[in-house]
Design a protein around this motif. Structure first.
Motif, PDB file in Angstrom:
ATOM      1  N   ASP A 199       0.851  -1.181   0.000  1.00  0.00           N
ATOM      2  CA  ASP A 199       0.000   0.000   0.000  1.00  0.00           C
ATOM      3  C   ASP A 199       0.894   1.240   0.000  1.00  0.00           C
ATOM      4  O   ASP A 199       1.969   1.234   0.613  1.00  0.00           O
ATOM      5  N   ILE A 200       0.414   2.305  -0.618  1.00  0.00           N
ATOM      6  CA  ILE A 200       1.041   3.617  -0.490  1.00  0.00           C
ATOM      7  C   ILE A 200       0.008   4.510   0.178  1.00  0.00           C
ATOM      8  O   ILE A 200      -1.043   4.803  -0.418  1.00  0.00           O
ATOM      9  N   PRO A 201       0.247   4.920   1.413  1.00  0.00           N
ATOM     10  CA  PRO A 201      -0.793   5.644   2.152  1.00  0.00           C
ATOM     11  C   PRO A 201      -1.038   7.046   1.601  1.00  0.00           C
ATOM     12  O   PRO A 201      -0.139   7.662   1.018  1.00  0.00           O
ATOM     13  N   ALA A 202      -2.263   7.531   1.772  1.00  0.00           N
ATOM     14  CA  ALA A 202      -2.558   8.923   1.452  1.00  0.00           C
ATOM     15  C   ALA A 202      -1.666   9.805   2.313  1.00  0.00           C
ATOM     16  O   ALA A 202      -1.623   9.642   3.539  1.00  0.00           O
ATOM     17  N   ASP A 203      -0.947  10.711   1.689  1.00  0.00           N
ATOM     18  CA  ASP A 203       0.101  11.460   2.381  1.00  0.00           C
ATOM     19  C   ASP A 203       0.187  12.849   1.764  1.00  0.00           C
ATOM     20  O   ASP A 203       0.428  12.975   0.559  1.00  0.00           O
ATOM     21  N   PRO A 204      -0.004  13.901   2.538  1.00  0.00           N
ATOM     22  CA  PRO A 204       0.084  15.255   1.976  1.00  0.00           C
ATOM     23  C   PRO A 204       1.444  15.569   1.365  1.00  0.00           C
ATOM     24  O   PRO A 204       1.558  16.469   0.521  1.00  0.00           O
ATOM     25  N   SER A 205       2.459  14.845   1.773  1.00  0.00           N
ATOM     26  CA  SER A 205       3.789  15.067   1.203  1.00  0.00           C
ATOM     27  C   SER A 205       3.818  14.774  -0.291  1.00  0.00           C
ATOM     28  O   SER A 205       4.606  15.363  -1.040  1.00  0.00           O
ATOM     29  N   VAL A 206       2.963  13.848  -0.741  1.00  0.00           N
ATOM     30  CA  VAL A 206       2.925  13.492  -2.159  1.00  0.00           C
ATOM     31  C   VAL A 206       2.514  14.697  -2.994  1.00  0.00           C
ATOM     32  O   VAL A 206       3.150  15.038  -3.991  1.00  0.00           O
ATOM     33  N   ARG A 207       1.432  15.348  -2.592  1.00  0.00           N
ATOM     34  CA  ARG A 207       0.963  16.523  -3.330  1.00  0.00           C
ATOM     35  C   ARG A 207       2.018  17.629  -3.338  1.00  0.00           C
ATOM     36  O   ARG A 207       2.237  18.287  -4.356  1.00  0.00           O
ATOM     37  N   MET A 208       2.690  17.811  -2.214  1.00  0.00           N
ATOM     38  CA  MET A 208       3.735  18.829  -2.134  1.00  0.00           C
ATOM     39  C   MET A 208       4.839  18.547  -3.142  1.00  0.00           C
ATOM     40  O   MET A 208       5.290  19.442  -3.866  1.00  0.00           O
ATOM     41  N   ALA A 209       5.265  17.292  -3.210  1.00  0.00           N
ATOM     42  CA  ALA A 209       6.334  16.926  -4.131  1.00  0.00           C
ATOM     43  C   ALA A 209       5.887  17.061  -5.586  1.00  0.00           C
ATOM     44  O   ALA A 209       6.638  17.563  -6.436  1.00  0.00           O
ATOM     45  N   VAL A 210       4.653  16.624  -5.877  1.00  0.00           N
ATOM     46  CA  VAL A 210       4.136  16.704  -7.243  1.00  0.00           C
ATOM     47  C   VAL A 210       4.027  18.156  -7.693  1.00  0.00           C
ATOM     48  O   VAL A 210       4.407  18.510  -8.824  1.00  0.00           O
ATOM     49  N   MET A 211       3.520  19.023  -6.832  1.00  0.00           N
ATOM     50  CA  MET A 211       3.370  20.428  -7.187  1.00  0.00           C
ATOM     51  C   MET A 211       4.721  21.097  -7.415  1.00  0.00           C
ATOM     52  O   MET A 211       4.856  21.998  -8.253  1.00  0.00           O
ATOM     53  N   LYS A 212       5.738  20.655  -6.694  1.00  0.00           N
ATOM     54  CA  LYS A 212       7.084  21.206  -6.862  1.00  0.00           C
ATOM     55  C   LYS A 212       7.868  20.495  -7.970  1.00  0.00           C
ATOM     56  O   LYS A 212       9.004  20.860  -8.251  1.00  0.00           O
ATOM     57  N   ARG A 213       7.232  19.451  -8.564  1.00  0.00           N
ATOM     58  CA  ARG A 213       7.870  18.649  -9.608  1.00  0.00           C
ATOM     59  C   ARG A 213       9.176  18.044  -9.108  1.00  0.00           C
ATOM     60  O   ARG A 213      10.200  18.075  -9.760  1.00  0.00           O
ATOM     61  N   GLN A 214       9.081  17.473  -7.897  1.00  0.00           N
ATOM     62  CA  GLN A 214      10.227  16.821  -7.286  1.00  0.00           C
ATOM     63  C   GLN A 214       9.897  15.361  -6.999  1.00  0.00           C
ATOM     64  O   GLN A 214       8.732  15.011  -6.775  1.00  0.00           O
ATOM     65  N   LEU A 215      10.919  14.537  -6.986  1.00  0.00           N
ATOM     66  CA  LEU A 215      10.736  13.154  -6.571  1.00  0.00           C
ATOM     67  C   LEU A 215      10.530  13.100  -5.070  1.00  0.00           C
ATOM     68  O   LEU A 215      11.296  13.700  -4.302  1.00  0.00           O
ATOM     69  N   LEU A 216       9.517  12.399  -4.638  1.00  0.00           N
ATOM     70  CA  LEU A 216       9.259  12.249  -3.217  1.00  0.00           C
ATOM     71  C   LEU A 216      10.430  11.562  -2.528  1.00  0.00           C
ATOM     72  O   LEU A 216      10.778  11.892  -1.393  1.00  0.00           O
ATOM     73  N   MET A 217      11.059  10.609  -3.226  1.00  0.00           N
ATOM     74  CA  MET A 217      12.165   9.863  -2.638  1.00  0.00           C
ATOM     75  C   MET A 217      13.374  10.755  -2.366  1.00  0.00           C
ATOM     76  O   MET A 217      14.249  10.379  -1.580  1.00  0.00           O
ATOM     77  N   GLN A 218      13.436  11.915  -2.999  1.00  0.00           N
ATOM     78  CA  GLN A 218      14.533  12.841  -2.755  1.00  0.00           C
ATOM     79  C   GLN A 218      14.140  13.973  -1.811  1.00  0.00           C
ATOM     80  O   GLN A 218      14.911  14.350  -0.936  1.00  0.00           O
TER      81      GLN A 218
END
Length: 278
Positions: free
Chosen positions: A232-251
């Motif tokens: 599972d990949i949990p719902a996480d506000p960090s995902v939206r932050m990374a997507v909006m900044k066009r950054q990889l979440l893993m970084q």
């Protein structure tokens, strides 16, 4: 690096030769768009690269490519240029943030939205040329069951279906799996459930899908298709932050819950797909 970015390609591959799934190729697909498939592909590649794997992600969504947006890349040369003979394959391979390579498609490639013999030949020739140079090639396919998407998936030895808990996503995931079993004789499909609200939701959803498949879809007489819940990949506000900044979440936020889940997914894939094939 030169040998990785300069694979020699076979001159041609007859379009009518029956295709066999290629080793080391994982198709990341979905029944419905908007479930985070490209986000999963990019961050999974970064997680695998962090584990020491040589990874390439090929944007196989020829009509609505957006891997470049997720990675904040502005490629001068794309898969379209390779297909049309305007550039060599090695010129189109780009080093992405996260330590992996990408082969990006140009958006709006209308002429490649239909599976013609030329598209088949070009696709197969390119992937066959890439395989010797990487531990794993991820195909970020389009959503749904168009002939181009199904052809891209047919080239993969393994399929990872991304879905969310939403009913429309699950309905479309079921339809996609049904087609993959019927047309490609798939016996095993791997699942990852994105944007889950609670721990264990994804496994429960996968179990429910398995029960429906057991009832209505048969791989062959006496043999059912098997779904493997990869995580599972949990719902996480960090995902939206990374997507909006066009950054990889893993970084950008490697310690957030979603990033940790993707790291666990990468570990499972390395153990079950890569290590056992090497």
């Amino acid at each position: 690096m030169n040998d990785i970015l300069n694979p020699s390609l076979p001159e041609s591959t007859p379009a009518k030769v029956p295709l066999k799934p290629l080793g080391k190729v994982l198709a990341v697909t979905s029944g419905k768009g908007g479930v985070g498939k490209t986000f999963v592909s990019a961050n999974l590649a970064a997680a695998l690269a962090k584990r020491g794997q040589k990874v390439l992600v090929l944007d196989a969504d020829l009509g609505l490519a957006n891997l470049d947006v997720v990675l904040n890349l502005y490629p001068k040369i794309t898969l379209h240029d390779v297909f049309t003979g305007k550039a060599k394959l090695e010129e189109a391979i780009v080093r992405a943030p996260g330590g992996f390579s990408v082969l990006l498609a140009g958006s709006g490639m209308v002429e490649y939205s239909r599976l013609t013999p030329n598209v088949r030949d070009d696709f197969l020739r390119i992937i066959s040329g890439l395989l010797p140079h990487y531990d794993i090639v991820l195909l970020d396919t389009g959503a749904g069951i168009s002939d181009v998407v199904l052809f891209a998936v047919s080239l993969a030895s393994e399929v990872l279906v991304v879905a969310t808990p939403e009913p429309t996503s699950l309905t479309d995931a079921y339809a996609t799996i049904k087609v993959l079993v019927g047309e490609q004789k798939r016996r095993l499909i791997r699942m990852v459930i994105n944007q889950t609200a609670r721990m264990g939701d994804g496994r429960a959803i996968t179990t429910q899908l398995q029960q429906v498949l057991d009832r209505f879809v048969v791989a062959k007489p006496g043999e059912n298709v098997r779904l493997v819940h990869m995580g599972d990949i949990p719902a996480d506000p960090s995902v939206r932050m990374a997507v909006m900044k066009r950054q990889l979440l893993m970084q950008s936020l490697p310690g957030c819950p979603a990033a940790l889940a993707i790291s666990q997914l990468a570990a499972k894939l390395q153990d079950t797909l890569i290590t056992k094939r090497s």
